[in-house]
Design an enzyme around this catalytic site. Structure first.
Site, PDB file in Angstrom:
ATOM      1  N   LYS A 131       8.909   9.496  27.991  1.00 20.10           N
ATOM      2  CA  LYS A 131       7.979   8.385  28.198  1.00 20.10           C
ATOM      3  C   LYS A 131       8.481   7.503  29.322  1.00 20.10           C
ATOM      4  O   LYS A 131       9.649   7.111  29.347  1.00 20.10           O
ATOM      5  CB  LYS A 131       7.789   7.567  26.922  1.00 20.10           C
ATOM      6  N   ASP A 152      12.083   7.918  25.153  1.00 18.84           N
ATOM      7  CA  ASP A 152      11.976   6.944  26.238  1.00 18.84           C
ATOM      8  C   ASP A 152      12.984   7.249  27.334  1.00 18.84           C
ATOM      9  O   ASP A 152      14.135   7.604  27.056  1.00 18.84           O
ATOM     10  CB  ASP A 152      12.270   5.533  25.718  1.00 18.84           C
ATOM     11  N   GLU A 158       7.646   3.995  31.520  1.00 16.80           N
ATOM     12  CA  GLU A 158       6.906   2.738  31.571  1.00 16.80           C
ATOM     13  C   GLU A 158       6.474   2.432  33.003  1.00 16.80           C
ATOM     14  O   GLU A 158       7.213   2.686  33.952  1.00 16.80           O
ATOM     15  CB  GLU A 158       7.772   1.584  31.050  1.00 16.80           C
ATOM     16  N   GLU A 167       0.200  -0.808  25.141  1.00 11.68           N
ATOM     17  CA  GLU A 167       0.832  -1.819  24.295  1.00 11.68           C
ATOM     18  C   GLU A 167       0.295  -3.209  24.580  1.00 11.68           C
ATOM     19  O   GLU A 167       0.216  -3.626  25.737  1.00 11.68           O
ATOM     20  CB  GLU A 167       2.354  -1.795  24.495  1.00 11.68           C
ATOM     21  N   ASP A 215      13.708   3.233  23.353  1.00 11.37           N
ATOM     22  CA  ASP A 215      14.774   2.328  23.784  1.00 11.37           C
ATOM     23  C   ASP A 215      14.734   1.025  22.993  1.00 11.37           C
ATOM     24  O   ASP A 215      15.613   0.172  23.145  1.00 11.37           O
ATOM     25  CB  ASP A 215      14.735   2.079  25.290  1.00 11.37           C
ATOM     26  N   SER A 216      13.748   0.906  22.101  1.00 10.32           N
ATOM     27  CA  SER A 216      13.735  -0.195  21.135  1.00 10.32           C
ATOM     28  C   SER A 216      14.966  -0.162  20.240  1.00 10.32           C
ATOM     29  O   SER A 216      15.249  -1.139  19.536  1.00 10.32           O
ATOM     30  CB  SER A 216      12.467  -0.134  20.276  1.00 10.32           C
TER      31      SER A 216
END
Length: 269
Positions: free
Chosen positions: A118, A89, A120, A187, A50-51
């Protein structure tokens, strides 16, 4: 040397690399052209992150990225590859409401070509991760700095610096592994904590600013090529410097990760 086209890397492939004490090289990717370049250069995992909100859309954060946008980019990356592992993501708001909603959204990403999603978050995501894995969806957990919670964290800051913070992240990692996570991204945490967590788990850890002992490394492609706007984070190395092509830069990154040359001391906290 370029990797010959072969059958696609799977979760079992990554587990074998981990068990054999090898290093996993990952990069973000958002389109078919770069996907082919990265695959041919030997990257193991392409993270459709999602970056893309930051580096593709020009957003200030990852929060505005939608599920439909993620699906579009997963499809693009999948079409450009034959053998690399595709990790996607789950964007903000697609997995937090309930495990059932997370499953419905994860199914769409998997149908688009992802091989793992993924998620978070720390221990509060254990129920969701267990729900997904019990229904056939491999999950990569993500702890430490979690960009989707940047407002709650007060900005992009190193996590786990205090004894209590470090203990919580270690506990989170163990709980997420117990819930069924097949891999863990860490991270922006101290290198010593990254090492402790890695040695405490029996699943691969992928670091981004988490030290050199992790089972692998990931960087945002645009950062690693030195084409992001602004100052590069400390944990990033510009592999394009001194390289005469993107292909060479990516090969150099893969080699540096595989040999343990990257990250070096200057890239750690």
């Amino acid at each position: 040397m370029d990797r010959p086209v072969t059958k696609r890397i799977t979760v079992l492939t990554l587990q074998n690399i981990y068990r054999e004490k090898g290093k996993i090289a990952a990069l973000t990717c958002y389109d078919a052209t770069f996907a082919a370049v990265l695959e041919n250069a030997g990257v193991d995992i392409l993270l459709v992150g999602d970056s893309l909100g930051n580096v593709i859309q020009g957003q200030a954060s990852t929060l505005p990225v939608t599920l439909d946008e993620m699906i579009y980019h997963v499809c693009c990356v999948e079409r450009g590859t034959h053998s690399v592992f595709i990790l996607a993501d789950m964007p903000f708001g697609t997995f937090q409401v309930s495990p059932q909603e997370a499953f419905r959204n994860a199914v769409r990403l998997m149908a688009a070509g992802a091989q793992m999603v993924k998620v978070e978050g720390g221990r509060h995501m254990a129920e969701t991760i267990e729900f997904l894995t019990c229904r056939g969806i491999p999950v990569c957990a993500h702890i430490g700095l979690i960009p989707q919670s940047v407002h709650q964290l007060g900005g992009y800051k190193i996590q786990g610096k205090t004894p209590d913070g470090a203990r919580q992240l270690l506990e989170d990692a163990l709980l997420l592994q117990k819930a069924g996570a097949a891999m863990l991204v860490m991270e922006l945490i101290p290198a010593a904590l990254g090492e402790e967590i890695t040695r405490s788990l029996s699943i691969p850890t992928i670091g981004i600013g988490a030290g050199a002992v992790c089972s692998g490394q990931v960087l945002v492609l645009h950062d690693m090529l030195g084409i992001s706007s602004g100052t590069l984070p400390r944990f990033v190395k510009n592999f394009m410097a001194g390289a005469d092509s993107i292909q060479v830069a990516v090969r150099n990154y893969v080699k540096a990760v595989k040999t343990g040359e990257f990250p070096a001391h200057e890239h750690m906290f």
